[in-house]
Write a protein that holds these residues in place. Structure first.
Motif, PDB file in Angstrom:
ATOM      1  N   ASP A  25       0.817  -1.230   0.000  1.00  0.00           N
ATOM      2  CA  ASP A  25       0.000   0.000   0.000  1.00  0.00           C
ATOM      3  C   ASP A  25       0.848   1.277   0.000  1.00  0.00           C
ATOM      4  N   PRO A  41      -1.895   1.269   8.915  1.00  0.00           N
ATOM      5  CA  PRO A  41      -3.343   1.439   8.772  1.00  0.00           C
ATOM      6  C   PRO A  41      -4.127   0.125   8.843  1.00  0.00           C
ATOM      7  N   VAL A  44      -4.486  -1.088  12.320  1.00  0.00           N
ATOM      8  CA  VAL A  44      -5.501  -0.344  13.084  1.00  0.00           C
ATOM      9  C   VAL A  44      -6.890  -0.881  12.737  1.00  0.00           C
ATOM     10  N   ARG A  45      -7.106  -1.164  11.465  1.00  0.00           N
ATOM     11  CA  ARG A  45      -8.408  -1.701  11.056  1.00  0.00           C
ATOM     12  C   ARG A  45      -8.645  -3.090  11.653  1.00  0.00           C
ATOM     13  N   PHE A  67     -22.957   2.036  16.442  1.00  0.00           N
ATOM     14  CA  PHE A  67     -22.066   2.469  17.533  1.00  0.00           C
ATOM     15  C   PHE A  67     -22.790   2.584  18.879  1.00  0.00           C
ATOM     16  N   LEU A 115     -13.921   8.550  16.601  1.00  0.00           N
ATOM     17  CA  LEU A 115     -13.416   7.284  16.048  1.00  0.00           C
ATOM     18  C   LEU A 115     -13.317   7.343  14.530  1.00  0.00           C
ATOM     19  N   SER A 116     -14.256   8.048  13.902  1.00  0.00           N
ATOM     20  CA  SER A 116     -14.231   8.154  12.441  1.00  0.00           C
ATOM     21  C   SER A 116     -12.961   8.840  11.955  1.00  0.00           C
ATOM     22  N   ALA A 140     -10.157   8.027  12.414  1.00  0.00           N
ATOM     23  CA  ALA A 140      -9.167   7.014  12.002  1.00  0.00           C
ATOM     24  C   ALA A 140      -9.057   6.937  10.486  1.00  0.00           C
ATOM     25  N   GLY A 151      -4.721   5.166   5.961  1.00  0.00           N
ATOM     26  CA  GLY A 151      -4.959   4.074   5.026  1.00  0.00           C
ATOM     27  C   GLY A 151      -5.846   4.437   3.862  1.00  0.00           C
ATOM     28  N   ARG A 152      -6.423   3.429   3.286  1.00  0.00           N
ATOM     29  CA  ARG A 152      -7.186   3.622   2.057  1.00  0.00           C
ATOM     30  C   ARG A 152      -8.238   2.538   1.880  1.00  0.00           C
ATOM     31  N   ARG A 163     -11.615  -5.151  -1.774  1.00  0.00           N
ATOM     32  CA  ARG A 163     -11.981  -5.496  -0.395  1.00  0.00           C
ATOM     33  C   ARG A 163     -13.383  -4.994  -0.069  1.00  0.00           C
ATOM     34  N   PHE A 205     -15.057   0.223  -2.338  1.00  0.00           N
ATOM     35  CA  PHE A 205     -14.685   1.637  -2.415  1.00  0.00           C
ATOM     36  C   PHE A 205     -13.235   1.740  -2.868  1.00  0.00           C
ATOM     37  N   TRP A 260      -8.381   8.896   2.003  1.00  0.00           N
ATOM     38  CA  TRP A 260      -9.106  10.061   2.510  1.00  0.00           C
ATOM     39  C   TRP A 260      -8.213  11.313   2.533  1.00  0.00           C
ATOM     40  N   THR A 272     -20.851   7.346   4.684  1.00  0.00           N
ATOM     41  CA  THR A 272     -20.916   7.504   6.152  1.00  0.00           C
ATOM     42  C   THR A 272     -20.051   8.686   6.613  1.00  0.00           C
ATOM     43  N   PHE A 329     -10.000  10.847  20.641  1.00  0.00           N
ATOM     44  CA  PHE A 329      -9.779   9.603  19.887  1.00  0.00           C
ATOM     45  C   PHE A 329      -9.122   8.561  20.787  1.00  0.00           C
ATOM     46  N   PHE A 356     -10.795   5.030  21.504  1.00  0.00           N
ATOM     47  CA  PHE A 356     -10.152   3.817  20.976  1.00  0.00           C
ATOM     48  C   PHE A 356      -9.788   2.867  22.129  1.00  0.00           C
TER      49      PHE A 356
END
Ligand code: ZEM
Length: 307
Positions: A37, A43, A46-47, A158, A171-172, A174, A178-179, A184, A187, A191, A247, A275, A279
């Motif tokens: 990536d 990233p 974290v996911r 949530f 939290l969003s 985060a 990443g991407r 997957r 999308f 961001w 979202t 955050f 988290f």
């Protein structure tokens, strides 16, 4: 049933601070992945932690990071978890070096290490999760959020975990990391321009950019903005397109979410503080501890630490 004495004897003692430091150092070493990536495993790690914990339901006290159920097809094969096998594979070498750490602890700890290494806040982390899983514990599919939906859906998902509106927005953030990968989630894109640096840029771009709806060749709809100031990594001069999920956009249009987007865009320290707290709470969902902080498990659960 086994006597308490026997239980105590079988239960390993908690790792020392020095042992945990060794694991954290090993995670730090694997973050740099030039061929993956944007050059970092951070990233996706974290996911992994988020999806391992984000299945929690407070009503039924099911789901959550304890048990590391994603190792098994029933949870790991959930389409929502597509791509997270990569994250688990990155951590396999660490697990081999330090077999005493459970997967459930390793996955959550790795995210905390990654966030810090990528310039984010220090997130409180406590160990003691077990890898005990049986069929009755595997959370049903459909508990993780669907990026194609809106604010009502975010609240439904949530609130089930016990979060409020402010925590949903924090939290969003985060998504600064990443991407999206078409293979997957359907999308596509990232961001922010620097997706391996934890910051409040996601909130600033949400507010500043002119986001336009776009239908991808696979039929999936997302929002995009051409970033005229950016340069493609491959040296090309085509400006790069940044993206938002539906979202993400709902954080702008919802009257209770939006004020938090505005505050976090202005105040990075406040975002980091909120955050980190949210988290840390996420990683503890469904984990019961005694007054000394030791994990308390059901009687039939093997594992865990003694003092
Ligand atoms: Zn995400 N997320 N997420 N997220 N997420 C993706 C990627 C990442 C949602 C979502 O649908 C998606 C949180 C919340 C929510 C990360 C962290 C956190 C992707 C792209 C999607 C579609 C997956 C792909 O294609 O690889 C939705 C709807 C959310 C509701 C608010 C929370 C909370 C997170 C952590 C605190 C991260 C780090 C990524 C990037 C993963 C990567 O591989 O680069």
């Amino acid at each position: 049933t086994r006597s308490r004495a026997k239980m105590a004897q079988d239960t390993p003692s908690a790792p020392s601070a020095a042992q945990l430091e060794e694991v954290k150092a090993a995670v730090r070493e694997l973050l740099h992945q030039p061929d993956y990536d944007d050059g970092s495993a951070g990233p996706v790690l974290v996911r992994l932690a988020w999806h391992s914990a984000g299945t929690y339901c407070k009503e039924t006290d099911t789901g959550g990071s304890n048990g590391a159920g994603m190792r098994y097809e029933k949870e790991g094969g959930d389409p929502a978890n597509a791509g997270l096998a990569d994250a688990r594979a990155f951590l396999e070498s660490v697990k081999r070096r330090f077999p005493w750490i459970t997967y459930a602890d390793l996955w959550t700890l790795a995210a905390v290490v990654a966030i810090r290494e990528m310039g984010g806040p220090e997130v409180a982390w406590h160990g003691g999760r077990t890898d005990f899983m049986d069929d009755s514990r595997v959370p049903p599919r459909g508990r993780l959020p669907d990026g194609a939906q809106g604010a009502d859906h975010l609240r439904h998902i949530f609130y089930r975990m016990g979060f409020d509106d402010r925590e949903i927005v924090a939290l969003s953030g985060a998504h600064n990391l990443g991407r999206c990968h078409a293979d997957r989630s359907g999308f596509h894109g990232k961001w922010v321009n620097n997706p391996t640096r934890f910051s409040n840029q996601y909130f600033r771009l949400l507010l500043a950019n002119d986001w336009k709806r776009k239908k991808l060749p696979n039929g999936v709809e997302q929002f995009v903005h051409i970033d005229e100031d950016s340069v493609l990594e491959d040296g090309g001069d085509k400006p790069e397109e940044l993206m938002m999920l539906p979202t993400d956009m709902s954080l702008l249009s919802d009257p209770a979410f939006r004020p938090w987007v505005e505050r976090y865009a202005r105040d990075k320290d406040l975002f980091f503080e909120h955050f980190a707290a949210a988290f840390a709470k996420l990683l503890e969902l469904g984990i019961r501890r005694d007054s000394a902080g030791r994990v308390v498990n059901d009687e039939n659960v093997e594992g865990g630490y003694r003092s």
